[in-house]
Design an enzyme around this catalytic site. Sequence first.
Site, PDB file in Angstrom:
ATOM      1  N   GLU A   1      33.071  40.369  39.335  1.00 55.11           N
ATOM      2  CA  GLU A   1      33.024  41.758  39.798  1.00 55.11           C
ATOM      3  C   GLU A   1      32.065  42.538  38.917  1.00 55.11           C
ATOM      4  O   GLU A   1      31.943  42.279  37.720  1.00 55.11           O
ATOM      5  CB  GLU A   1      34.418  42.395  39.748  1.00 55.11           C
ATOM      6  CG  GLU A   1      34.436  43.839  40.231  1.00 55.11           C
ATOM      7  CD  GLU A   1      35.828  44.433  40.375  1.00 55.11           C
ATOM      8  OE1 GLU A   1      35.938  45.585  40.817  1.00 55.11           O
ATOM      9  OE2 GLU A   1      36.798  43.736  40.039  1.00 55.11           O
TER      10      GLU A   1
ATOM     11  N   GLU B   1      42.066  45.630  48.515  1.00 54.84           N
ATOM     12  CA  GLU B   1      43.226  46.428  48.066  1.00 54.84           C
ATOM     13  C   GLU B   1      43.283  47.817  48.703  1.00 54.84           C
ATOM     14  O   GLU B   1      43.603  48.811  48.033  1.00 54.84           O
ATOM     15  CB  GLU B   1      43.228  46.537  46.544  1.00 54.84           C
ATOM     16  CG  GLU B   1      43.539  45.222  45.853  1.00 54.84           C
ATOM     17  CD  GLU B   1      43.736  45.362  44.350  1.00 54.84           C
ATOM     18  OE1 GLU B   1      43.581  46.485  43.819  1.00 54.84           O
ATOM     19  OE2 GLU B   1      44.043  44.345  43.704  1.00 54.84           O
TER      20      GLU B   1
ATOM     21  N   GLU C   1      43.101  37.169  43.877  1.00 52.76           N
ATOM     22  CA  GLU C   1      43.158  37.711  42.514  1.00 52.76           C
ATOM     23  C   GLU C   1      44.480  37.290  41.891  1.00 52.76           C
ATOM     24  O   GLU C   1      45.546  37.608  42.427  1.00 52.76           O
ATOM     25  CB  GLU C   1      43.039  39.242  42.480  1.00 52.76           C
ATOM     26  CG  GLU C   1      41.659  39.784  42.781  1.00 52.76           C
ATOM     27  CD  GLU C   1      41.559  41.284  42.536  1.00 52.76           C
ATOM     28  OE1 GLU C   1      42.227  41.792  41.600  1.00 52.76           O
ATOM     29  OE2 GLU C   1      40.827  41.945  43.293  1.00 52.76           O
TER      30      GLU C   1
ATOM     31  N   TYR D   1      49.251  39.942  39.102  1.00 57.10           N
ATOM     32  CA  TYR D   1      48.958  39.832  37.672  1.00 57.10           C
ATOM     33  C   TYR D   1      50.270  39.870  36.905  1.00 57.10           C
ATOM     34  O   TYR D   1      51.210  40.578  37.293  1.00 57.10           O
ATOM     35  CB  TYR D   1      48.048  40.974  37.208  1.00 57.10           C
ATOM     36  CG  TYR D   1      46.670  40.938  37.806  1.00 57.10           C
ATOM     37  CD1 TYR D   1      45.697  40.081  37.309  1.00 57.10           C
ATOM     38  CD2 TYR D   1      46.337  41.744  38.893  1.00 57.10           C
ATOM     39  CE1 TYR D   1      44.432  40.035  37.863  1.00 57.10           C
ATOM     40  CE2 TYR D   1      45.076  41.706  39.448  1.00 57.10           C
ATOM     41  CZ  TYR D   1      44.115  40.843  38.930  1.00 57.10           C
ATOM     42  OH  TYR D   1      42.864  40.809  39.490  1.00 57.10           O
TER      43      TYR D   1
END
Length: 516
Positions: free
Chosen positions: A27, A178, A297, A249
Amino acid sequence: MSQAHLTVDRAFTVADVPHRLFGSFVEHMGRCVYTGIFEPGHPQADQRGFRQDVMKLVKELGPTVVRYPGGNFVSGYLWEDGVGPVEDRPVRIDGAWHSIETNAFGLHEFVEWAREAEVEVMEAVNLGTRGVEEARALVEYANHPGGTYWSDLRRKNGAATGTIEEPFDIRLWCLGNELDGPWQIGHKTADEYGRLAQETAKAMRLVDPDLELVAVGSSNRQMPTFGSWEHTVLSHTYAEVDYISMHAYYQEHDGDAASFLAEAVDMDAFIDGVVSTIDAVKAAGKHTKQVDISFDEWNVWYQRGLETEDQPHQVAKGWQKHPRLIEDSYNVTDAVVVGTLMHSLLRHGDRVRIANQAQLVNVIAPILSEEGGPAWRQSIFWPFARIAAMARGQILRLAVDADQVSTQKFGDVDVVDAAATWDEATGRLSLFVANRGMEESNDLTLDLHGLEATGISSAEVLAIPEERDRRAANVLDDQDAVGLRPLREVGLEDGALRVTLPPMSWAVVQLEVKTA
């Protein structure tokens, strides 16, 4: 010493190992691109500015597909800014990460970098501030042979910059990022996004019918719209897309290492929930095709409890070029957790067909680099590299009978977490296993049915280094503190594999096997 007994049978498999399960993510955020993979003038950069020390580590890590250019960044990105002569490219502010984007590195450079790295490109389109026409034009620019405005512009720009002129042939595309999140530029409701994604997908396929498309799923399992978001989005897009995304995450909270080491339990449940929603929409819509999951992700990311200068809320002090952002230093505990998260992805390889660890260099990454200086492996590099290299053939179903460890978040969980693959072509069975026990070694046995072990080809373990603790990490001044070492206490007895795993460790054992 704790005990664990694992059993595999070659007749009970999950799926073939998905090639794209070992993906990564680049990114335009922090130092992932600039001074990460790209640093003109670095002693080890080539004439294009690609850091060859980083490239060497990327190839050793072994990602198969890399998502680009975001992430939150893509929701405000104008892809046209990153093509054409570099001196003509505009400098922009990036609202997502409060930084300055020079656009010195763009689509042509990334495709060329990806070809050298031998990875597939997974391109994301901006559905935050842009829409159908911009996405359609990008596909034409990237993939159409020539003779049209956008494809001829690609050829012209490739010639002008000394990069690629021929079609990029990008097959895999993300329809935004997202957009369920209020933090996202261009945040949308599920209905708003679902309709936009549906029409964008149709337009992109009118340009190139052979694309594979990923719809945006929930940003995490804790989102208040989780479940209903997937259902609504897929109700609009099921016929047009091939995958829906997942993001997750994990971090250790308040010293609760036991719960942190068991976070694969959460990932398992998250995946199972999304699969159920996909299949409910499939049944209700009377669809025949199967939509799968792109877990594009995932990683350990210390989002809370830190006040270091590289946290996003700390850098909003002025517009900077490639500031340091979330450059987490990973320790032994983090590496063991990353190993178990990869086990979870393997266990669900029948439906999770794509996965991307975020990110590749510097930003919550397995590889760190210094501007003008060296590049090195973090602790989490090792589980990813070994699983990416050794998980081949078919994913085996594992039956686990193990002692339990108590956790505050998940209750009692198995002391070991494991996954296994068997490659009939090479006659190798790979066992990936973690000991969640923080103080006790684990005595593990693996029984084989339908397979006969004839030898052990390799056995390695990542554990707490001698005279160090579980927070040992690889840093600039000590780049090899944490890594793999030979697993000594391993052997075959009466056809079964017997292993002693150190406390808080991750290991891989590869067996030579034949069908019994």
